[in-house]
Scaffold this active site. Structure first.
Site, mmCIF file in Angstrom:
data_model
loop_
_atom_site.group_PDB
_atom_site.id
_atom_site.type_symbol
_atom_site.label_atom_id
_atom_site.label_comp_id
_atom_site.label_asym_id
_atom_site.label_seq_id
_atom_site.Cartn_x
_atom_site.Cartn_y
_atom_site.Cartn_z
ATOM 1 C CD GLU A 334 -2.924 -1.107 2.339
ATOM 2 O OE1 GLU A 334 -3.874 -1.380 2.352
ATOM 3 O OE2 GLU A 334 -2.260 -0.783 3.428
HETATM 4 C C1 NGO Z 1 -3.884 -4.603 4.635
HETATM 5 C C2 NGO Z 1 -3.052 -3.459 4.978
HETATM 6 C C3 NGO Z 1 -2.937 -3.252 6.459
HETATM 7 C C4 NGO Z 1 -4.195 -3.276 7.236
HETATM 8 C C5 NGO Z 1 -4.892 -4.664 6.703
HETATM 9 C C6 NGO Z 1 -6.488 -4.790 7.404
HETATM 10 C C7 NGO Z 1 -1.842 -5.225 4.339
HETATM 11 C C8 NGO Z 1 -0.548 -6.193 3.783
HETATM 12 N N1 NGO Z 1 -1.858 -4.157 4.454
HETATM 13 O O1 NGO Z 1 -2.971 -5.713 4.562
HETATM 14 O O2 NGO Z 1 -2.362 -2.157 6.533
HETATM 15 O O3 NGO Z 1 -4.115 -3.289 8.638
HETATM 16 O O4 NGO Z 1 -5.268 -4.940 5.239
HETATM 17 O O5 NGO Z 1 -7.209 -5.790 7.057
#
Ligand code: NGO
Length: 527
Positions: A334
């Protein structure tokens, strides 16, 4: 006695063939399943590769001793001591630990030539004179001990029925992840989780140590990270951080239970806590406020600044020095505020830093779209609606030799709600009921996108904590789904829900005895 192997979802035992097709009292309607009466070897979770039952068993009593073998091996002694502690708690017996292997009791034997057990598996033989645990490694003996615990009652002394197990894991990597950044959890709380997962042969704890909302590990060269950046969490609570000694203590505690710790410093995104702690890490030289909300994707390290690379070198170097395991996780998910070219350039340098400190990179699967370094492990967290192009990039990396850890968000994310009634948790990947978390095949999961089974290093269940702040919420989300992860990672498969849910229900007295909070899923025959 004849050894009958567990094949195609059928557990065969001497004198009784126990079909894993719908058990007695089982039918297709949720809520209508009745508990089946399972013999101790049928109850084991994760299910062993092969087991047979028969003959007279061994009665645990006041005179039972634990013998750690003739070799005087210190590590085996340690495994024996820990097993004794665990069995004393459940049985109330004194269980002294002695050297040697002659005489009745529980015998732990290292045998480098033991067959069919690999590096982590074991053989367990139970008869009237005692129970012999044999393995090629101390880790195998530890896992044998965890099976032995399940062959005894959850509380009080008892008899280990006569029989034999030969067991080895399906996957080398069987992980649980805990996010102590969104909400802070203490070392004591995490030790409890290590106890709980290692009882089911989970062998890796991935610690998500840093995120926008908090920095949880002390770094000598950058003290404000923990002291200031650790002082926040989601919702505005006080946060907290671990000193290096506390981290070392947790790592040693986990190692004694044959759990490797994989620390994660998430970058180049998810770094607001670091940016807030040091103005010099920001492109404009200005530190933002600390953050206590739950948005993602808004922060980025300053890719064009050399100071950024001094920072990650020192942080990762200090962490590598206190982490005996082979992996360092550098996040990489992300990075929505980092342009793609910058992301790739940054990840090139971050991976080089990890290699220079003697560790192997693990990163979330977004690294597949950049340039994963040779040997880097990718952690897949996609789901059924993940675009094909993203899966294809992961498959290309897998085909190029990058091992994959599978953490599909709509199967293994322990922070997803079970259903509409679940209090804590998120649902962006949908609801994840207990059956859905368990009932799939990691080996073929991404086969349609071209991922060969041989690329699958294992499975991991992440527990993100945006909505989880207490021990009981943590346990409620993890249990019982983490047991499904344990079975997927260890047992030969294929998944067999009618059999599994009966075995899962049989764990209830153990979860209760340890005061573990868990979700009593309506389609599991808890009794
Ligand atoms: C995503 C995000 C995290 C969140 C999570 C919540 C990943 C790998 N990055 O997973 O920052 O906390 O979802 O479900």
């Amino acid at each position: 006695m004849r050894v009958l192997r567990r094949t195609l979802g059928t557990l065969l035992f001497l004198g009784a063939a126990v079909s894993c097709a719908p058990a007695p009292g089982d039918d297709a309607r949720p809520g209508a399943v009745r508990p089946a009466v399972l013999a101790p070897y049928e109850r084991l979770l994760p299910a062993p590769a092969s087991a047979r039952t028969g003959g007279t068993g061994y009665v645990f009593g006041a005179g039972t001793v634990i013998r750690t073998g003739p070799g005087g091996d210190e590590e085996v002694r340690g495994v024996g001591e820990l097993l004794a502690e665990q069995l004393r708690t459940s049985s109330g017996l004194p269980l002294p630990v002695v050297g040697g292997s002659e005489g009745d009791g529980v015998r732990l034997l290292l045998d480098e030539g033991a067959e069919g057990v690999g590096d982590e598996g074991y053989r367990l033989e139970s008869g009237p004179r005692g129970v012999t645990l044999t393995a090629r490694t101390p880790a195998g003996l530890f896992h044998a001990g965890q099976s032995l615990r399940q062959l005894l009652p959850a509380s009080g002394p008892g008899t280990v029925p006569g029989g034999e197990i030969t067991d080895a894991p399906r996957f080398a990597y069987r992980g649980a992840m805990l996010d102590i950044a969104r909400h802070y959890f203490t070392v004591e709380q995490v030790k409890r989780y290590v106890d709980q997962i290692s009882a089911y042969k989970v062998n890796t704890l991935h610690l998500h140590l840093t995120d926008d909302q908090g920095w949880r590990i002390a770094v000598d060269g950058w003290p404000r990270l923990a002291e200031y950046g650790g002082g926040s969490e989601v919702g505005g609570g006080p946060g907290g951080y671990w000193t290096k000694d506390q981290y070392r203590d947790l790592v040693a505690y986990a190692a004694r239970r044959y759990v490797d710790v994989v620390p994660e410093i998430d970058m180049p995104g998810h770094v607001n806590a670091a940016l807030a702690s040091y103005a010099e890490l920001n492109c404009d030289g200005k530190a933002p406020e600390r953050y206590t909300g739950t948005k993602v994707g808004f922060s980025s390290l300053c890719v064009g600044k050399e100071r950024t690379y001094e920072f990650i070198d020192e942080v990762l170097g200090e962490l590598a020095a206190i982490t005996p395991g082979r992996y360092l996780h550098i996040g990489g998910d992300e990075a929505h505020s980092t342009p793609a070219a910058d992301y790739a350039a940054f990840m090139d340098r971050a991976q080089e830093v990890v290699g220079r400190h003697g560790k192997t990179v693990v990163a979330w699967h977004q690294l597949a779209a950049a340039r994963p370094a040779p040997g880097a492990v990718l952690q897949y967290w996609g789901h059924d609606r993940t675009p094909d192009a993203e899966k294809t990039a992961v498959a290309a990396a897998a085909k190029a030799g990058h091992p994959l850890i599978l953490s599909p968000a709509d199967r293994l994310y322990l922070d997803m709600k079970y259903d509409v009634t679940t209090g804590p948790g998120l649902n962006w990947a949908g609801f994840v009921p207990v059956k859905r978390a368990y009932d799939w095949n990691p080996g073929s999961y991404l086969a349609a996108s071209g991922v060969p089974q041989s690329a699958v290093l294992g499975v991991e269940a992440p527990l993100w904590t945006e909505t989880i702040a207490t021990r009981s919420d943590l346990e409620f989300m993890a249990f019982p789904r983490i047991l499904g992860l344990a079975e997927l990672g260890w047992s030969p498969g294929p998944a067999n829900w009618p059999s599994y849910r009966q075995r899962l229900a049989a764990q209830a007295p153990r979860l209760d005895a340890q005061d573990t909070t868990y979700y009593r899923a309506p389609d599991v025959p808890w009794g």
